[in-house]
Design a protein around this motif. Structure first.
Motif, PDB file in Angstrom:
ATOM      1  N   GLU A 254      -3.963  -0.389  14.432  1.00 20.01           N
ATOM      2  CA  GLU A 254      -5.337  -0.534  13.962  1.00 20.01           C
ATOM      3  C   GLU A 254      -5.695   0.578  12.984  1.00 20.01           C
ATOM      4  OE1 GLU A 254      -9.471  -1.650  16.077  1.00 20.01           O
ATOM      5  OE2 GLU A 254      -8.560   0.201  16.802  1.00 20.01           O
ATOM      6  N   LEU A 255      -5.283   1.802  13.290  1.00 18.38           N
ATOM      7  CA  LEU A 255      -5.569   2.926  12.400  1.00 18.38           C
ATOM      8  C   LEU A 255      -4.822   2.785  11.074  1.00 18.38           C
ATOM      9  CD1 LEU A 255      -5.446   5.780  15.068  1.00 18.38           C
ATOM     10  CD2 LEU A 255      -7.471   5.046  13.774  1.00 18.38           C
ATOM     11  N   THR A 256      -3.607   2.267  11.138  1.00 18.50           N
ATOM     12  CA  THR A 256      -2.858   2.024   9.899  1.00 18.50           C
ATOM     13  C   THR A 256      -3.558   0.976   9.049  1.00 18.50           C
ATOM     14  OG1 THR A 256      -0.774   2.583  10.993  1.00 18.50           O
ATOM     15  CG2 THR A 256      -0.631   1.274   8.975  1.00 18.50           C
ATOM     16  N   GLU A 257      -4.044  -0.060   9.694  1.00 18.15           N
ATOM     17  CA  GLU A 257      -4.775  -1.094   8.956  1.00 18.15           C
ATOM     18  C   GLU A 257      -6.043  -0.524   8.331  1.00 18.15           C
ATOM     19  OE1 GLU A 257      -6.973  -5.313   9.928  1.00 18.15           O
ATOM     20  OE2 GLU A 257      -5.089  -4.862  10.957  1.00 18.15           O
ATOM     21  N   VAL A 258      -6.658   0.441   9.024  1.00 19.36           N
ATOM     22  CA  VAL A 258      -7.842   1.111   8.469  1.00 19.36           C
ATOM     23  C   VAL A 258      -7.484   1.814   7.167  1.00 19.36           C
ATOM     24  CG1 VAL A 258      -9.342   3.119   8.815  1.00 19.36           C
ATOM     25  CG2 VAL A 258      -9.166   1.376  10.596  1.00 19.36           C
ATOM     26  N   LEU A 259      -6.383   2.566   7.173  1.00 16.10           N
ATOM     27  CA  LEU A 259      -5.966   3.266   5.947  1.00 16.10           C
ATOM     28  C   LEU A 259      -5.703   2.288   4.817  1.00 16.10           C
ATOM     29  CD1 LEU A 259      -3.530   5.942   7.432  1.00 16.10           C
ATOM     30  CD2 LEU A 259      -5.773   6.363   6.421  1.00 16.10           C
ATOM     31  N   TRP A 260      -5.198   1.111   5.154  1.00 18.24           N
ATOM     32  CA  TRP A 260      -4.858   0.110   4.151  1.00 18.24           C
ATOM     33  C   TRP A 260      -6.081  -0.654   3.637  1.00 18.24           C
ATOM     34  CZ3 TRP A 260      -5.044  -5.359   4.843  1.00 18.24           C
ATOM     35  CH2 TRP A 260      -4.445  -6.103   3.827  1.00 18.24           C
ATOM     36  N   SER A 261      -7.085  -0.846   4.485  1.00 19.08           N
ATOM     37  CA  SER A 261      -8.197  -1.733   4.143  1.00 19.08           C
ATOM     38  C   SER A 261      -9.492  -1.022   3.772  1.00 19.08           C
ATOM     39  CB  SER A 261      -8.481  -2.677   5.321  1.00 19.08           C
ATOM     40  OG  SER A 261      -8.892  -1.952   6.472  1.00 19.08           O
ATOM     41  N   THR A 262      -9.540   0.314   3.917  1.00 19.31           N
ATOM     42  CA  THR A 262     -10.765   1.059   3.629  1.00 19.31           C
ATOM     43  C   THR A 262     -10.739   1.595   2.202  1.00 19.31           C
ATOM     44  OG1 THR A 262     -10.891   1.712   5.966  1.00 19.31           O
ATOM     45  CG2 THR A 262     -12.224   2.967   4.386  1.00 19.31           C
ATOM     46  N   PRO A 263     -11.705   1.226   1.372  1.00 19.93           N
ATOM     47  CA  PRO A 263     -11.689   1.667  -0.039  1.00 19.93           C
ATOM     48  C   PRO A 263     -11.657   3.180  -0.208  1.00 19.93           C
ATOM     49  CG  PRO A 263     -13.249  -0.132   0.254  1.00 19.93           C
ATOM     50  CD  PRO A 263     -12.801   0.268   1.633  1.00 19.93           C
ATOM     51  N   GLU A 264     -12.240   3.934   0.716  1.00 15.36           N
ATOM     52  CA  GLU A 264     -12.240   5.399   0.595  1.00 15.36           C
ATOM     53  C   GLU A 264     -10.879   6.003   0.872  1.00 15.36           C
ATOM     54  OE1 GLU A 264     -16.204   3.933   0.874  1.00 15.36           O
ATOM     55  OE2 GLU A 264     -14.525   3.679   2.276  1.00 15.36           O
ATOM     56  N   SER A 265      -9.973   5.248   1.426  1.00 15.99           N
ATOM     57  CA  SER A 265      -8.642   5.764   1.751  1.00 15.99           C
ATOM     58  C   SER A 265      -7.752   5.795   0.516  1.00 15.99           C
ATOM     59  CB  SER A 265      -7.984   4.867   2.820  1.00 15.99           C
ATOM     60  OG  SER A 265      -6.601   5.136   2.929  1.00 15.99           O
ATOM     61  N   PRO A 266      -6.959   6.848   0.331  1.00 15.39           N
ATOM     62  CA  PRO A 266      -6.018   6.866  -0.800  1.00 15.39           C
ATOM     63  C   PRO A 266      -4.892   5.846  -0.626  1.00 15.39           C
ATOM     64  CG  PRO A 266      -5.634   8.754   0.623  1.00 15.39           C
ATOM     65  CD  PRO A 266      -6.885   8.092   1.132  1.00 15.39           C
ATOM     66  N   TRP A 267      -4.772   5.274   0.581  1.00 16.64           N
ATOM     67  CA  TRP A 267      -3.748   4.254   0.846  1.00 16.64           C
ATOM     68  C   TRP A 267      -4.345   2.845   0.784  1.00 16.64           C
ATOM     69  CZ3 TRP A 267       0.974   5.765   0.374  1.00 16.64           C
ATOM     70  CH2 TRP A 267       1.344   7.068   0.707  1.00 16.64           C
ATOM     71  N   TYR A 268      -5.511   2.704   0.211  1.00 14.72           N
ATOM     72  CA  TYR A 268      -6.164   1.404   0.123  1.00 14.72           C
ATOM     73  C   TYR A 268      -5.278   0.396  -0.628  1.00 14.72           C
ATOM     74  CZ  TYR A 268      -9.735  -2.070  -1.147  1.00 14.72           C
ATOM     75  OH  TYR A 268     -10.456  -3.227  -1.325  1.00 14.72           O
ATOM     76  N   LYS A 269      -4.913  -0.676   0.088  1.00 18.89           N
ATOM     77  CA  LYS A 269      -4.058  -1.746  -0.443  1.00 18.89           C
ATOM     78  C   LYS A 269      -2.692  -1.234  -0.916  1.00 18.89           C
ATOM     79  CE  LYS A 269      -7.282  -4.813   0.144  1.00 18.89           C
ATOM     80  NZ  LYS A 269      -7.215  -5.747   1.300  1.00 18.89           N
ATOM     81  N   ARG A 270      -2.240  -0.114  -0.380  1.00 17.71           N
ATOM     82  CA  ARG A 270      -0.993   0.467  -0.877  1.00 17.71           C
ATOM     83  C   ARG A 270      -0.014   0.803   0.238  1.00 17.71           C
ATOM     84  NH1 ARG A 270      -2.091   5.292  -4.308  1.00 17.71           N
ATOM     85  NH2 ARG A 270      -0.235   4.685  -5.441  1.00 17.71           N
ATOM     86  N   ILE A 271      -0.235   0.259   1.434  1.00 15.77           N
ATOM     87  CA  ILE A 271       0.734   0.375   2.527  1.00 15.77           C
ATOM     88  C   ILE A 271       1.493  -0.938   2.610  1.00 15.77           C
ATOM     89  CG2 ILE A 271       1.028   0.636   5.030  1.00 15.77           C
ATOM     90  CD1 ILE A 271      -1.437   2.406   5.053  1.00 15.77           C
ATOM     91  N   ASN A 272       2.774  -0.847   2.781  1.00 14.05           N
ATOM     92  CA  ASN A 272       3.631  -2.038   2.845  1.00 14.05           C
ATOM     93  C   ASN A 272       3.475  -2.675   4.228  1.00 14.05           C
ATOM     94  OD1 ASN A 272       5.702  -3.917   2.730  1.00 14.05           O
ATOM     95  ND2 ASN A 272       7.077  -2.539   1.620  1.00 14.05           N
ATOM     96  N   MET A 273       2.479  -3.537   4.381  1.00 17.12           N
ATOM     97  CA  MET A 273       2.088  -4.036   5.691  1.00 17.12           C
ATOM     98  C   MET A 273       3.096  -5.003   6.307  1.00 17.12           C
ATOM     99  SD  MET A 273      -0.669  -2.437   6.426  1.00 17.12           S
ATOM    100  CE  MET A 273      -1.541  -3.315   7.717  1.00 17.12           C
ATOM    101  N   LEU A 274       3.824  -5.753   5.506  1.00 17.01           N
ATOM    102  CA  LEU A 274       4.726  -6.771   6.049  1.00 17.01           C
ATOM    103  C   LEU A 274       6.184  -6.544   5.664  1.00 17.01           C
ATOM    104  CD1 LEU A 274       2.561  -9.977   5.530  1.00 17.01           C
ATOM    105  CD2 LEU A 274       2.841  -8.617   7.599  1.00 17.01           C
ATOM    106  N   GLY A 275       6.502  -5.363   5.189  1.00 15.64           N
ATOM    107  CA  GLY A 275       7.902  -5.055   4.920  1.00 15.64           C
ATOM    108  C   GLY A 275       8.450  -5.684   3.658  1.00 15.64           C
ATOM    109  N   GLY A 276       7.590  -5.990   2.680  1.00 17.27           N
ATOM    110  CA  GLY A 276       8.063  -6.580   1.434  1.00 17.27           C
ATOM    111  C   GLY A 276       8.617  -5.528   0.484  1.00 17.27           C
ATOM    112  N   PRO A 277       8.997  -5.937  -0.736  1.00 16.79           N
ATOM    113  CA  PRO A 277       9.535  -4.987  -1.718  1.00 16.79           C
ATOM    114  C   PRO A 277       8.538  -3.869  -2.026  1.00 16.79           C
ATOM    115  CG  PRO A 277       9.899  -7.253  -2.413  1.00 16.79           C
ATOM    116  CD  PRO A 277       8.980  -7.327  -1.245  1.00 16.79           C
TER     117      PRO A 277
END
Length: 504
Positions: A254-277
């Protein structure tokens, strides 16, 4: 005559699996690879009855039989595994994984769940005349298969008497599930198992089938597996305690998803959530973030074993130890820590940071800041993510009382962990905590985060960076970051890092 109350026959669904191309296979009975029937059967049977009809042949080395002559295909039986399966059937998960004392504790009664075993046991039904270990099964001891061509269902009739030396069914896969019903427990006597049954399948094909089921399939991608946890998040047992691994994995996901989905996070939309390239999906996998959090923040508050510190997210409102932070507080703290580090590195003009920016600019690659998340930055690797989250956890744990971490309370009524709720709670983080996180970020911004693959390193630098790669690099990275921060300009950070240096 059949014993009263004992199942004497069952209907079975006939499943045809055969392709014309399979006719080109080199079938050879002399090599225990006789041509099999083009179909198998699916039925259900009580575990007790299936055990009575079954034999299990295990690989053995005690008599030094040549491997090509050893007809056993099963792994050695693990009694502990069967015992856990038995507990699981009766009590469900996660209760089955608790210690005996924990299971006796009435407070854990709510963890009881159904113990489904929906995966089929795979078996072979011996044909009359089949030989195993010098014995031949006769007509009085085989299962009669009534199977009319073109019919969807067949009927399996069991023998009145089972030869203890050579039962009519041999188990290909599922021995531990069967041994879980070894104690004739009346509570599970009627528990049925799904069965996939081949008929007259030669022993070499059984070994091949066991291999394809247990060894050959590629394991599910860890990031994809962790991504399933949101589907379980509302179940009560996920909030039952931080010592249950599934709870910890769910909270970390859940916390990892927070980093991925929160605009204030530097990891916003930039974590490889499903193991793709990496190029399309992000530089660091969800699994790396989850495992890092489990090893650092999402672990029990109390130190145990060789742990230098506990986890600052390890306390719950039902415990006397730890921080009673809500899920939203934990999320806001984590996002703030990463945001402050990204900001500090962006403002940093050290040689290492400028070198990465210049190199990546020549590659014409777009990135928020290559020094933070570019291909040559350790912060965009498993080791860097774990190193940073470990250090933040450890230093905050050491300074918990001076920082007043327990005094920061979530007094709102926010149930969901969403970007809006995180932004709202983030406004309440005390200045003392923010200043502490800024001190860590400023100190780590001067650490040389270049990876061993950076083109501008000399040989000594490259070898030093190479030591940070692989699983052994986690400990080395953490120790280097702690040593680096022990000389930080911020005295609170330096003092905490010096203390931690003496612990690890």
């Amino acid at each position: 005559m059949s014993t009263p109350g004992v199942i004497s026959s069952v209907p079975a669904l006939r499943v045809k699996q055969w392709l014309p191309e399979w006719e080109q296979v080199n079938f050879d009975a002399d090599q225990n690879q006789a041509k099999p029937e083009p179909h198998f059967y699916v039925f259900s049977l009580s575990a007790a009855r299936l055990r009575e009809l079954s034999a299990i042949y295990r690989r053995d080395t005690t008599d030094m039989t040549a491997r090509q002559d050893d007809l056993g295909i099963q792994r050695r039986h693990d009694p502990e595994r069967s015992a856990e399966i038995q507990r699981y059937v009766v009590e469900g998960y996660p209760r089955s994984g608790l210690s005996e004392a924990q299971r006796k504790n009435a407070a854990n009664d709510g963890l009881r769940k159904p113990g489904w075993l929906p995966t089929a046991v795979v078996v072979n039904i011996l044909s009359e005349g089949d030989q195993r270990n010098g014995q031949t099964i006769g007509s009085d001891h085989v299962i009669t298969v009534s199977d009319e061509p073109g019919e969807v269902f067949a009927n399996l009739t069991f023998p009145d008497n089972v030869d203890d030396g050579l039962p009519p069914i041999e188990v290909i896969d599922g021995q531990h599930r069967l041994f879980a019903f070894d104690d004739d427990d009346p509570n599970v006597a009627d528990f049925e198992l799904p069965v996939v049954a081949f008929h007259g399948l030669d022993i070499s094909w059984q070994a091949y089938l066991f291999w394809t089921i247990n060894i050959k399939p590629k394991k599910i991608n860890a990031s994809l597996a962790f991504d399933l946890y949101p589907l379980l998040r509302e179940q009560d047992w996920l909030d039952s305690g931080d010592r249950i691994l599934v709870y910890r994995e769910s909270r970390a996901q859940e916390l990892t998803e927070v980093l991925w989905s929160t605009p204030e996070s530097p990891w916003y939309k930039r974590i490889n959530m499903l193991g793709g390239p990496r190029k399309e999906s992000g530089p660091v996998t969800q699994a790396a973030f989850v495992r890092s959090l489990i090893a650092s923040m999402v672990k029990p508050w109390k130190r145990s074993g060789r742990q230098a510190t506990g986890g600052i997210f390890g306390g719950t409102p039902n415990q006397n130890d730890g921080l009673a932070w809500s899920r939203v507080q934990q999320a806001a703290f984590l996002v703030a820590a990463w945001r402050l580090l990204a900001d500090a590195i962006r403002a940093n003009r050290s040689d290492w940071a400028e070198a990465i920016r210049q190199e990546q600019a020549q590659l014409d690659l777009l990135d928020e800041d290559p020094a933070f998340s570019g291909r040559y930055s350790f912060l965009a690797t498993d080791q860097g993510v774990r190193g940073f989250q470990h250090v933040v956890n450890d230093l905050a744990y050491i300074r918990e009382k001076p920082l007043g971490l327990a005094s920061w309370q979530d007094t709102g009524d926010i149930a969901d962990v969403s970007p809006d709720s995180i932004a709202e709670i983030a406004k309440t983080i005390p200045d003392t905590i923010i200043s502490f996180l800024e001190g860590i970020a400023d100190g780590l911004a001067t650490y040389d985060w270049r990876t061993s693959g950076f083109p501008g390193l000399n040989e000594n630098e490259r070898l030093a960076k190479a030591a940070l790669r692989g699983s052994g690099g986690y400990k080395e990275m953490r120790e280097q970051l702690v040593v680096h921060l022990s000389s930080a300009a911020n005295h609170d950070i330096a003092d905490a890092a010096t203390t931690l240096k003496g612990w690890i």
